[in-house]
Design a protein around this motif. Sequence first.
Motif, PDB file in Angstrom:
ATOM      1  N   ASP A 268      28.966  57.942  30.618  1.00 45.81           N
ATOM      2  CA  ASP A 268      29.410  59.328  30.625  1.00 45.81           C
ATOM      3  C   ASP A 268      28.889  60.067  31.854  1.00 45.81           C
ATOM      4  N   GLU A 269      27.638  59.862  32.179  1.00 41.86           N
ATOM      5  CA  GLU A 269      27.041  60.550  33.324  1.00 41.86           C
ATOM      6  C   GLU A 269      27.761  60.171  34.616  1.00 41.86           C
ATOM      7  N   ALA A 270      28.026  58.888  34.790  1.00 39.34           N
ATOM      8  CA  ALA A 270      28.734  58.438  35.995  1.00 39.34           C
ATOM      9  C   ALA A 270      30.166  58.966  36.009  1.00 39.34           C
ATOM     10  N   GLY A 271      30.797  59.030  34.836  1.00 35.39           N
ATOM     11  CA  GLY A 271      32.167  59.519  34.755  1.00 35.39           C
ATOM     12  C   GLY A 271      32.295  60.977  35.140  1.00 35.39           C
ATOM     13  N   TRP A 272      31.362  61.787  34.701  1.00 37.89           N
ATOM     14  CA  TRP A 272      31.391  63.205  35.068  1.00 37.89           C
ATOM     15  C   TRP A 272      31.192  63.390  36.570  1.00 37.89           C
ATOM     16  N   ALA A 273      30.276  62.619  37.151  1.00 35.23           N
ATOM     17  CA  ALA A 273      30.032  62.730  38.590  1.00 35.23           C
ATOM     18  C   ALA A 273      31.291  62.380  39.383  1.00 35.23           C
ATOM     19  N   LEU A 274      31.986  61.334  38.951  1.00 29.40           N
ATOM     20  CA  LEU A 274      33.223  60.943  39.638  1.00 29.40           C
ATOM     21  C   LEU A 274      34.302  61.998  39.464  1.00 29.40           C
ATOM     22  N   LEU A 275      34.431  62.544  38.264  1.00 30.60           N
ATOM     23  CA  LEU A 275      35.435  63.573  38.018  1.00 30.60           C
ATOM     24  C   LEU A 275      35.199  64.788  38.907  1.00 30.60           C
ATOM     25  N   ALA A 276      33.938  65.199  39.046  1.00 27.77           N
ATOM     26  CA  ALA A 276      33.627  66.349  39.896  1.00 27.77           C
ATOM     27  C   ALA A 276      34.017  66.074  41.344  1.00 27.77           C
ATOM     28  N   GLN A 277      33.773  64.869  41.827  1.00 26.27           N
ATOM     29  CA  GLN A 277      34.148  64.517  43.194  1.00 26.27           C
ATOM     30  C   GLN A 277      35.668  64.526  43.373  1.00 26.27           C
TER      31      GLN A 277
ATOM     32  N   PRO B 198      27.865  70.630  32.159  1.00 24.89           N
ATOM     33  CA  PRO B 198      27.932  69.407  31.354  1.00 24.89           C
ATOM     34  C   PRO B 198      27.286  68.208  32.033  1.00 24.89           C
ATOM     35  N   MET B 199      27.350  68.139  33.357  1.00 19.44           N
ATOM     36  CA  MET B 199      26.692  67.036  34.062  1.00 19.44           C
ATOM     37  C   MET B 199      25.185  67.087  33.848  1.00 19.44           C
ATOM     38  N   ALA B 200      24.615  68.285  33.907  1.00 19.97           N
ATOM     39  CA  ALA B 200      23.171  68.433  33.664  1.00 19.97           C
ATOM     40  C   ALA B 200      22.830  68.098  32.212  1.00 19.97           C
TER      41      ALA B 200
ATOM     42  N   GLU C 260      24.497  66.016  30.268  1.00 17.82           N
ATOM     43  CA  GLU C 260      24.621  64.574  30.073  1.00 17.82           C
ATOM     44  C   GLU C 260      23.375  63.851  30.581  1.00 17.82           C
ATOM     45  N   GLU C 261      22.817  64.334  31.670  1.00 14.84           N
ATOM     46  CA  GLU C 261      21.560  63.765  32.167  1.00 14.84           C
ATOM     47  C   GLU C 261      20.450  63.921  31.136  1.00 14.84           C
ATOM     48  N   GLU C 262      20.401  65.115  30.518  1.00 13.67           N
ATOM     49  CA  GLU C 262      19.390  65.362  29.481  1.00 13.67           C
ATOM     50  C   GLU C 262      19.653  64.505  28.253  1.00 13.67           C
ATOM     51  N   HIS C 263      20.918  64.314  27.900  1.00 11.52           N
ATOM     52  CA  HIS C 263      21.261  63.458  26.760  1.00 11.52           C
ATOM     53  C   HIS C 263      20.733  62.039  26.980  1.00 11.52           C
ATOM     54  N   MET C 264      20.981  61.511  28.177  1.00  2.76           N
ATOM     55  CA  MET C 264      20.555  60.152  28.481  1.00  2.76           C
ATOM     56  C   MET C 264      19.034  60.018  28.378  1.00  2.76           C
ATOM     57  N   GLN C 265      18.329  60.983  28.918  1.00  3.69           N
ATOM     58  CA  GLN C 265      16.868  60.942  28.873  1.00  3.69           C
ATOM     59  C   GLN C 265      16.350  61.052  27.441  1.00  3.69           C
ATOM     60  N   THR C 266      16.993  61.905  26.650  1.00  3.67           N
ATOM     61  CA  THR C 266      16.573  62.091  25.259  1.00  3.67           C
ATOM     62  C   THR C 266      16.773  60.816  24.452  1.00  3.67           C
TER      63      THR C 266
END
Length: 241
Positions: free
Chosen positions: A191-200, A217-219, A221-227
């Motif tokens: 998900d994190e990689a997908g959002w970064a690509l979509l923004a680009q 949402p990108m920020a 998703e980063e927090e979700h992954m860490q949690t």
Amino acid sequence: MENRTKLGMNRTGMQMAPFEGPQQVEHAQDAPAEPMLGRQTLAQERGRYIQEADRLGSVPLPGTVKGVMQATLGKLQGKAPEVLFDKLGQRLAFERTGTRLYEAAAAKADAAEPPVEPQLCADLWRICEQEKEHFLLLKAAMESLGGDPTAQTPCAASSAVASMGLLQVVTDPRTTVNQCLEALLTAELTDEAGWALLAQVARHAGHGDLADSFEKPMAQEEEHMQTIERWLTQRVLAETS
């Protein structure tokens, strides 16, 4: 069901058959099975199927005047608006599945015996709500461009198949909370990689304002992954104590 790793009568390994196992290995070494197709022949067959196959799907033509104008303008500027619509559709599908993943994982954590940490349950439900918010944000973004958020684009179809296994893990009543956390972590990395690509893609297509709206949402998703990674590590290490 107790959510801990346990020893049991697992009969899948060769060590459970100390006499037959070595015999099977010896037989395989003495009389290796001839493959029905060689590697080159198999590659040729796969290539033939690939060449004859239809596409996975298509990006639908805009169903609104605004959508047609956006697409036409993009073409005139040398852009490919269908790529943006496709990636938006992909993230829509993924966030919809993500909401279901977290709903199922949170329900499993709530029902776990012995009970899991209350904060873990709270985190899962919180992330579930944020995934739903992300879905609604993407829906609004698609509509703002004149696209149809209910259409399944090619990348959306591909993501649906890829995430099917994750949903099966989380909804299987036999899986543990930790196994569900591993599935969620896999989803969050994607998900994190997908959002970064979509923004680009959005920024490259000339929609900088749209790309900016994806920052939150990108920020998250980063927090979700860490949690999820933190909870998974904590709980697996606790099992070793």
